[in-house]
Scaffold this motif. Structure first.
Motif, mmCIF file in Angstrom:
data_model
loop_
_atom_site.group_PDB
_atom_site.id
_atom_site.type_symbol
_atom_site.label_atom_id
_atom_site.label_comp_id
_atom_site.label_asym_id
_atom_site.label_seq_id
_atom_site.Cartn_x
_atom_site.Cartn_y
_atom_site.Cartn_z
ATOM 1 N N GLU A 17 0.839 -1.216 0.000
ATOM 2 C CA GLU A 17 0.000 0.000 0.000
ATOM 3 C C GLU A 17 0.866 1.254 0.000
ATOM 4 N N CYS A 48 3.946 1.532 -1.029
ATOM 5 C CA CYS A 48 4.590 1.616 -2.343
ATOM 6 C C CYS A 48 3.596 2.177 -3.370
ATOM 7 N N GLY A 49 2.362 1.672 -3.327
ATOM 8 C CA GLY A 49 1.325 2.132 -4.254
ATOM 9 C C GLY A 49 1.055 3.626 -4.114
ATOM 10 N N GLU A 50 1.069 4.120 -2.874
ATOM 11 C CA GLU A 50 0.861 5.564 -2.636
ATOM 12 C C GLU A 50 1.963 6.376 -3.322
ATOM 13 N N TYR A 51 3.204 5.918 -3.165
ATOM 14 C CA TYR A 51 4.316 6.653 -3.787
ATOM 15 C C TYR A 51 4.240 6.582 -5.311
ATOM 16 N N ILE A 52 3.936 5.391 -5.837
ATOM 17 C CA ILE A 52 3.867 5.251 -7.304
ATOM 18 C C ILE A 52 2.773 6.176 -7.860
ATOM 19 N N LYS A 53 1.653 6.239 -7.134
ATOM 20 C CA LYS A 53 0.545 7.093 -7.581
ATOM 21 C C LYS A 53 0.998 8.553 -7.620
ATOM 22 N N ARG A 54 1.681 8.970 -6.553
ATOM 23 C CA ARG A 54 2.134 10.364 -6.498
ATOM 24 C C ARG A 54 3.225 10.642 -7.541
ATOM 25 N N LYS A 57 3.379 9.328 -10.443
ATOM 26 C CA LYS A 57 2.695 9.508 -11.731
ATOM 27 C C LYS A 57 2.081 10.901 -11.855
ATOM 28 N N GLU A 58 1.650 11.449 -10.719
ATOM 29 C CA GLU A 58 1.067 12.800 -10.740
ATOM 30 C C GLU A 58 2.142 13.884 -10.835
ATOM 31 N N GLU A 85 8.006 0.582 -11.420
ATOM 32 C CA GLU A 85 6.751 0.220 -10.745
ATOM 33 C C GLU A 85 6.632 -1.285 -10.474
ATOM 34 N N ILE A 136 8.086 12.487 -3.495
ATOM 35 C CA ILE A 136 7.876 11.313 -4.356
ATOM 36 C C ILE A 136 8.936 10.250 -4.066
#
Lengths: 92, 482
Positions: free
Chosen positions: B24, B26-32, B34-35, B48, B165
């Motif tokens: 989770e 890791c997913g938060e960082y990957i999402k950010r 991408k933004e 990723e 990030i």
């Protein structure tokens, strides 16, 4: 810095420049060398006996053969032929 | 989840108490990423799939109670540190498609902890520069002001931490490349003592000066990372046999009686007034904490930039001679062996890298060697001697990290001499093989971070982290708006 020196440096460095590129880099290198010339004002001579860069032979690793990296991994960064690196012909 | 300015301690707590899982997080960082990354351009490669895979493995360790300090912690890695199976480009066209067949020693150590790799960060090409604008693939921007440089050469690593990030990153420092971008981006970065961290797998620029080190949101986090990556490695003969220690062990201890030297040459007219004012205000804070300020002089500072560029470029010319396009790297064309090598190098290297190679070969060539290279080595000896003298009367040294705050993109990075002179505050530390940490000590009128550097005795990183942490504890950081 003159064109002859730049051409000599390009040969040492294995770099090609166009004639225009040589003029540009000559101007840049002249300014850089002017900055480097400030070391000449410093009146001290290098004393190699004072350097503390030696590596103790007691600390170096054992001279022992180890397995190589996998060949296919090493060759994946080039275009090999029959598991060999390919280079232009050096001897006719 | 707010990822800005997250410390490794906080993330460790969240993971260990199961408030968030490693995948989770890791997913938060990957999402950010991408933004934010399309704006900041801090990463060259985002890993990723690799990140999610290692996060799942890390979670198993956490679940079985085997978590180590960095298990499940996402980190960013500078793109000159070799990562097995992941592109390592040095931000150069020369290595655009290079996939290392092995991990650098520091990566092996991070993997043994169960870390999560977020990606490879941008940098000046082959770590030669102070702006990250010589990167072929990602000209990183400063998260405090996207029209300004993030510094360099580890500008990508500093920017991704500053932009939230990545909670921390690894950089490398040959003449200030960890400290100066940390200063420009408002984060903390430590250049360890030469030999403290193995250089095995770090793509060489100047081997007698290069050192890998952490960039993070606090001095404590830098210590946490350094605890993992430091230590002897038989594959780097220059790595030190000094036993591993806890670099955070002195955090919280009083700095009363600590002697802090202020070399007058670092506070000259070439340093901006608002930088001087902030660093001297930090000195005053230390005095209030019970430290003693000591006046001192490093008189050879005026020759240091030239000495640094002569030594580092000479070593770079030699190190970069390996790039011939045969076994790896950009393959040029040519009928003969020599033509092919020249074409590979001409097309593969950028302008600044070529200038450094030319300068290095100039300094080493017949007729110039004594006047330039040996003179630079004499200066190196003099600088070491002067630092030794200062450390006889002081425990640490306080200086600005850079003479200015981050400047506008395009303002000075096309002028090599101006860029070289901007390294005046950092290069002597590498020349003398010393450790130094940079942390934020103020902000300019236009809200750009100002960094101060604490320089320590060889292998005394623990005191630097103690002193930097003491300052950070009472300093209010201003977050950026990214």
């Amino acid at each position: 810095m003159d064109i002859k020196t730049i051409e000599h440096l390009c040969n040492l460095s294995k770099l090609n420049y166009t004639d225009e590129g040589k003029q540009k880099v000559m101007a840049e290198m002249s300014e850089i060398i002017n900055l480097m010339d400030t070391v000449k004002e410093f009146d001290v001579v290098y004393d190699d006996t004072k350097d503390n860069n030696s590596i103790s032979y007691a600390e170096v690793r054992e001279d022992k053969a180890k397995p190589s990296f996998p060949t296919e991994k090493l060759l994946s960064n080039t275009k090999p032929s029959d598991n060999c690196y390919v280079v232009p012909k050096m001897v006719d | 989840m707010n990822l800005k300015e997250q410390t490794l301690d906080t993330l460790r707590g969240l993971l260990d108490t199961k408030k968030i899982s490693a995948p989770e997080l890791c997913g938060e960082y990957i999402k950010r990423i991408k933004e934010i990354n399309p704006e900041v351009l801090g990463y060259i490669t985002v890993t990723e799939d690799e990140a999610m895979k290692s996060a799942e493995q890390a979670q198993k360790l956490i679940d079985s109670g085997e978590a180590k300090p960095l298990t499940g912690i996402p980190l960013a890695i500078k793109d000159n540190i070799c990562t097995d199976g992941i592109k390592t480009t040095c931000a150069s066209k020369m290595l655009e498609d290079f996939v290392p067949p092995y991990d650098a020693c520091v990566i092996e150590k991070l993997k043994a902890e169960g870390y999560v790799i977020l990606g490879k960060t941008s940098m000046d090409e082959f770590a030669m520069g102070g702006s990250t604008q010589t990167s072929t693939f990602a000209k990183t921007k400063n998260p405090y002001d996207l029209t300004r440089v993030p510094g360099g050469s580890s500008g990508g690593s500093a920017a991704v931490v500053s932009a939230g990030i990545a909670p921390a990153a690894l950089g490398s420092d040959t003449g200030g490349s960890i400290r100066q971008p940390s200063s420009f981006c408002g984060v903390t970065g430590i250049k360890p003592t030469y030999g403290r961290v193995s250089r095995y797998g770090l793509i060489a620029f100047a081997s007698s000066l290069d050192q890998i080190g952490p960039i993070a949101n606090s001095a404590r986090d830098c210590g946490t990372l350094l605890n993992v990556i430091a230590g002897k490695d038989s594959r780097d003969a220059t790595s030190s046999t000094k036993p591993a220690e806890d670099f955070n062990a002195k955090i919280g201890q009083s700095i009363e009686g600590m002697k802090i030297a202020l070399p007058k040459e670092f506070y000259s007219d070439s340093t901006d007034d608002e930088v001087k004012t902030s660093v001297l205000a930090a000195a005053k804070k230390y005095e209030e904490m019970g430290a003693q300020l000591v006046d001192c002089s490093i008189s050879s500072l005026k020759y240091a930039v030239a000495a640094y560029y002569l030594v580092s470029s000479a070593e770079a010319a030699s190190n970069l001679s390996r790039f011939d396009g045969i076994k790896y790297g950009l393959r040029g064309e040519g009928r003969t062996f020599d033509e092919m090598i020249r074409d590979s190098r001409t097309r593969g290297f950028g302008d600044e890298v070529k200038r450094r190679i030319l300068l290095g070969n100039y300094a080493l060539s017949s007729g110039y060697y004594d006047a330039y290279y040996l003179k630079a080595l004499a200066l190196k000896q003099q600088i070491i001697k002067e630092y030794d003298e200062v450390f006889q009367k002081a425990d640490i040294i306080l200086t600005p990290t850079a003479p200015t705050v981050a400047y506008k993109i395009g303002e000075q990075e096309t002028d090599p001499v101006k860029m070289y002179l901007a390294d005046i505050c950092t290069v002597t530390v590498n020349i003398a093989s010393l450790p130094a940490i940079s942390t934020t000590c103020g902000y300019s009128a236009n809200n750009m971070p100002i960094g101060m550097s604490l320089i320590g005795r060889k292998f005394d990183e623990a005191t630097l982290i103690q002193a930097a942490d003491a300052f950070e504890a009472g300093f209010e950081k201003r977050p950026n708006n990214i």
